[in-house]
Design a protein around this motif. Structure first.
Motif, PDB file in Angstrom:
ATOM      1  N   VAL A  12       0.842  -1.200   0.000  1.00 60.91           N
ATOM      2  CA  VAL A  12       0.000   0.000   0.000  1.00 60.91           C
ATOM      3  C   VAL A  12       0.877   1.250   0.000  1.00 60.91           C
ATOM      4  O   VAL A  12       0.657   2.188  -0.777  1.00 60.91           O
ATOM      5  CB  VAL A  12      -0.963   0.000   1.208  1.00 60.91           C
ATOM      6  CG1 VAL A  12      -1.681   1.336   1.336  1.00 60.91           C
ATOM      7  CG2 VAL A  12      -1.960  -1.144   1.095  1.00 60.91           C
ATOM      8  N   LEU A  13       1.898   1.268   0.849  1.00 63.95           N
ATOM      9  CA  LEU A  13       2.806   2.425   0.909  1.00 63.95           C
ATOM     10  C   LEU A  13       3.545   2.625  -0.405  1.00 63.95           C
ATOM     11  O   LEU A  13       3.736   3.761  -0.851  1.00 63.95           O
ATOM     12  CB  LEU A  13       3.796   2.260   2.057  1.00 63.95           C
ATOM     13  CG  LEU A  13       3.195   2.381   3.453  1.00 63.95           C
ATOM     14  CD1 LEU A  13       4.234   2.039   4.515  1.00 63.95           C
ATOM     15  CD2 LEU A  13       2.637   3.776   3.680  1.00 63.95           C
ATOM     16  N   GLU A  14       3.942   1.539  -1.051  1.00 62.83           N
ATOM     17  CA  GLU A  14       4.640   1.650  -2.336  1.00 62.83           C
ATOM     18  C   GLU A  14       3.727   2.221  -3.414  1.00 62.83           C
ATOM     19  O   GLU A  14       4.138   3.071  -4.216  1.00 62.83           O
ATOM     20  CB  GLU A  14       5.176   0.279  -2.768  1.00 62.83           C
ATOM     21  CG  GLU A  14       5.880   0.278  -4.116  1.00 62.83           C
ATOM     22  CD  GLU A  14       7.111   1.171  -4.186  1.00 62.83           C
ATOM     23  OE1 GLU A  14       7.505   1.532  -5.318  1.00 62.83           O
ATOM     24  OE2 GLU A  14       7.680   1.528  -3.131  1.00 62.83           O
ATOM     25  N   ARG A  15       2.465   1.796  -3.452  1.00 67.50           N
ATOM     26  CA  ARG A  15       1.528   2.355  -4.438  1.00 67.50           C
ATOM     27  C   ARG A  15       1.312   3.841  -4.185  1.00 67.50           C
ATOM     28  O   ARG A  15       1.259   4.639  -5.125  1.00 67.50           O
ATOM     29  CB  ARG A  15       0.195   1.603  -4.399  1.00 67.50           C
ATOM     30  CG  ARG A  15       0.246   0.239  -5.069  1.00 67.50           C
ATOM     31  CD  ARG A  15      -1.144  -0.335  -5.313  1.00 67.50           C
ATOM     32  NE  ARG A  15      -1.970  -0.425  -4.126  1.00 67.50           N
ATOM     33  CZ  ARG A  15      -1.918  -1.412  -3.235  1.00 67.50           C
ATOM     34  NH1 ARG A  15      -1.045  -2.394  -3.384  1.00 67.50           N
ATOM     35  NH2 ARG A  15      -2.734  -1.423  -2.196  1.00 67.50           N
ATOM     36  N   ARG A  16       1.212   4.227  -2.934  1.00 63.13           N
ATOM     37  CA  ARG A  16       1.048   5.650  -2.606  1.00 63.13           C
ATOM     38  C   ARG A  16       2.269   6.454  -3.049  1.00 63.13           C
ATOM     39  O   ARG A  16       2.144   7.555  -3.573  1.00 63.13           O
ATOM     40  CB  ARG A  16       0.822   5.834  -1.111  1.00 63.13           C
ATOM     41  CG  ARG A  16      -0.548   5.438  -0.663  1.00 63.13           C
ATOM     42  CD  ARG A  16      -0.743   5.722   0.804  1.00 63.13           C
ATOM     43  NE  ARG A  16      -2.049   5.257   1.241  1.00 63.13           N
ATOM     44  CZ  ARG A  16      -2.379   5.129   2.507  1.00 63.13           C
ATOM     45  NH1 ARG A  16      -1.515   5.416   3.461  1.00 63.13           N
ATOM     46  NH2 ARG A  16      -3.590   4.706   2.834  1.00 63.13           N
ATOM     47  N   ARG A  17       3.461   5.905  -2.799  1.00 63.62           N
ATOM     48  CA  ARG A  17       4.691   6.586  -3.198  1.00 63.62           C
ATOM     49  C   ARG A  17       4.741   6.764  -4.712  1.00 63.62           C
ATOM     50  O   ARG A  17       5.047   7.843  -5.218  1.00 63.62           O
ATOM     51  CB  ARG A  17       5.917   5.799  -2.713  1.00 63.62           C
ATOM     52  CG  ARG A  17       7.254   6.505  -2.983  1.00 63.62           C
ATOM     53  CD  ARG A  17       8.436   5.600  -2.752  1.00 63.62           C
ATOM     54  NE  ARG A  17       8.482   4.456  -3.649  1.00 63.62           N
ATOM     55  CZ  ARG A  17       8.797   4.522  -4.944  1.00 63.62           C
ATOM     56  NH1 ARG A  17       9.059   5.660  -5.518  1.00 63.62           N
ATOM     57  NH2 ARG A  17       8.815   3.429  -5.687  1.00 63.62           N
ATOM     58  N   GLN A  18       4.397   5.716  -5.447  1.00 63.13           N
ATOM     59  CA  GLN A  18       4.409   5.789  -6.908  1.00 63.13           C
ATOM     60  C   GLN A  18       3.394   6.800  -7.422  1.00 63.13           C
ATOM     61  O   GLN A  18       3.680   7.555  -8.351  1.00 63.13           O
ATOM     62  CB  GLN A  18       4.145   4.409  -7.509  1.00 63.13           C
ATOM     63  CG  GLN A  18       5.299   3.458  -7.344  1.00 63.13           C
ATOM     64  CD  GLN A  18       4.993   2.065  -7.861  1.00 63.13           C
ATOM     65  OE1 GLN A  18       3.863   1.770  -8.259  1.00 63.13           O
ATOM     66  NE2 GLN A  18       5.986   1.187  -7.835  1.00 63.13           N
ATOM     67  N   ARG A  19       2.196   6.840  -6.817  1.00 62.51           N
ATOM     68  CA  ARG A  19       1.193   7.823  -7.227  1.00 62.51           C
ATOM     69  C   ARG A  19       1.680   9.249  -6.975  1.00 62.51           C
ATOM     70  O   ARG A  19       1.477  10.133  -7.806  1.00 62.51           O
ATOM     71  CB  ARG A  19      -0.122   7.590  -6.485  1.00 62.51           C
ATOM     72  CG  ARG A  19      -1.112   6.796  -7.320  1.00 62.51           C
ATOM     73  CD  ARG A  19      -2.401   6.644  -6.593  1.00 62.51           C
ATOM     74  NE  ARG A  19      -2.159   5.465  -5.758  1.00 62.51           N
ATOM     75  CZ  ARG A  19      -2.866   5.058  -4.740  1.00 62.51           C
ATOM     76  NH1 ARG A  19      -3.893   5.681  -4.353  1.00 62.51           N
ATOM     77  NH2 ARG A  19      -2.550   3.997  -4.063  1.00 62.51           N
ATOM     78  N   ALA A  20       2.319   9.463  -5.827  1.00 62.48           N
ATOM     79  CA  ALA A  20       2.831  10.799  -5.502  1.00 62.48           C
ATOM     80  C   ALA A  20       3.902  11.216  -6.512  1.00 62.48           C
ATOM     81  O   ALA A  20       3.927  12.372  -6.953  1.00 62.48           O
ATOM     82  CB  ALA A  20       3.396  10.826  -4.088  1.00 62.48           C
ATOM     83  N   GLU A  21       4.763  10.286  -6.893  1.00 63.47           N
ATOM     84  CA  GLU A  21       5.784  10.582  -7.904  1.00 63.47           C
ATOM     85  C   GLU A  21       5.138  10.911  -9.244  1.00 63.47           C
ATOM     86  O   GLU A  21       5.532  11.855  -9.922  1.00 63.47           O
ATOM     87  CB  GLU A  21       6.744   9.409  -8.057  1.00 63.47           C
ATOM     88  CG  GLU A  21       7.742   9.270  -6.939  1.00 63.47           C
ATOM     89  CD  GLU A  21       8.651   8.070  -7.137  1.00 63.47           C
ATOM     90  OE1 GLU A  21       8.554   7.373  -8.179  1.00 63.47           O
ATOM     91  OE2 GLU A  21       9.479   7.822  -6.232  1.00 63.47           O
ATOM     92  N   ASN A  22       4.144  10.146  -9.629  1.00 63.20           N
ATOM     93  CA  ASN A  22       3.458  10.392 -10.901  1.00 63.20           C
ATOM     94  C   ASN A  22       2.722  11.729 -10.895  1.00 63.20           C
ATOM     95  O   ASN A  22       2.714  12.433 -11.905  1.00 63.20           O
ATOM     96  CB  ASN A  22       2.484   9.258 -11.218  1.00 63.20           C
ATOM     97  CG  ASN A  22       3.185   7.959 -11.552  1.00 63.20           C
ATOM     98  OD1 ASN A  22       4.366   7.955 -11.896  1.00 63.20           O
ATOM     99  ND2 ASN A  22       2.484   6.871 -11.410  1.00 63.20           N
ATOM    100  N   ASP A  23       2.104  12.056  -9.754  1.00 65.66           N
ATOM    101  CA  ASP A  23       1.383  13.326  -9.646  1.00 65.66           C
ATOM    102  C   ASP A  23       2.322  14.536  -9.684  1.00 65.66           C
ATOM    103  O   ASP A  23       1.959  15.592 -10.145  1.00 65.66           O
ATOM    104  CB  ASP A  23       0.552  13.382  -8.368  1.00 65.66           C
ATOM    105  CG  ASP A  23      -0.630  12.409  -8.413  1.00 65.66           C
ATOM    106  OD1 ASP A  23      -0.972  11.930  -9.516  1.00 65.66           O
ATOM    107  OD2 ASP A  23      -1.206  12.139  -7.331  1.00 65.66           O
ATOM    108  N   ALA A  24       3.555  14.325  -9.190  1.00 65.60           N
ATOM    109  CA  ALA A  24       4.534  15.421  -9.162  1.00 65.60           C
ATOM    110  C   ALA A  24       5.066  15.730 -10.558  1.00 65.60           C
ATOM    111  O   ALA A  24       5.535  16.822 -10.823  1.00 65.60           O
ATOM    112  CB  ALA A  24       5.681  15.069  -8.215  1.00 65.60           C
TER     113      ALA A  24
END
Length: 110
Positions: free
Chosen positions: A94-106
């Motif tokens: 779950v934390l990894e998916r959140r991290r990846q989404r944050a990177e993509n959103d940035a």
């Protein structure tokens, strides 16, 4: 002892209540052989008058404030069970998916 819920709402995909699941004769599984006071999740497969067998999920013992029961359609439950069996809900995943989404959103940097 707190009274347990005898029915639970059934929701449509849009969030509208389309009926209620009668939990009176539900056979709850998962709470057997657990020490008193220990929280566990129980599951019951409950046939409804619309011909569909829904999955009802609850926590036991219930909170003092609410005896929440969540209902799933067969398709929703199948997806949940499939994801759970692959580790989808593992905290690290779950934390990894959140991290990846944050990177993509940035967006791209530099």
């Amino acid at each position: 002892m707190k009274m347990r819920r005898t029915s639970a709402p059934i929701y449509s995909k849009s969030g509208d209540v389309i009926g209620h699941l009668d939990l009176t004769d539900a056979h709850w599984q998962g709470g057997e052989d657990v020490e008193d006071g220990v929280e566990v999740i129980e599951v019951a497969f409950v046939p409804h008058t619309d011909g569909v067998t829904y999955t009802a999920v609850r926590k036991t013992p219930p909170d003092d404030a609410d005896d929440l029961v969540i209902t799933y359609t067969p398709t929703e439950w199948e997806l949940f069970a499939k994801r759970a069996s692959t580790g989808y809900f593992n905290p690290d995943a779950v934390l990894e998916r959140r991290r990846q989404r944050a990177e993509n959103d940035a967006g791209p940097t530099g």
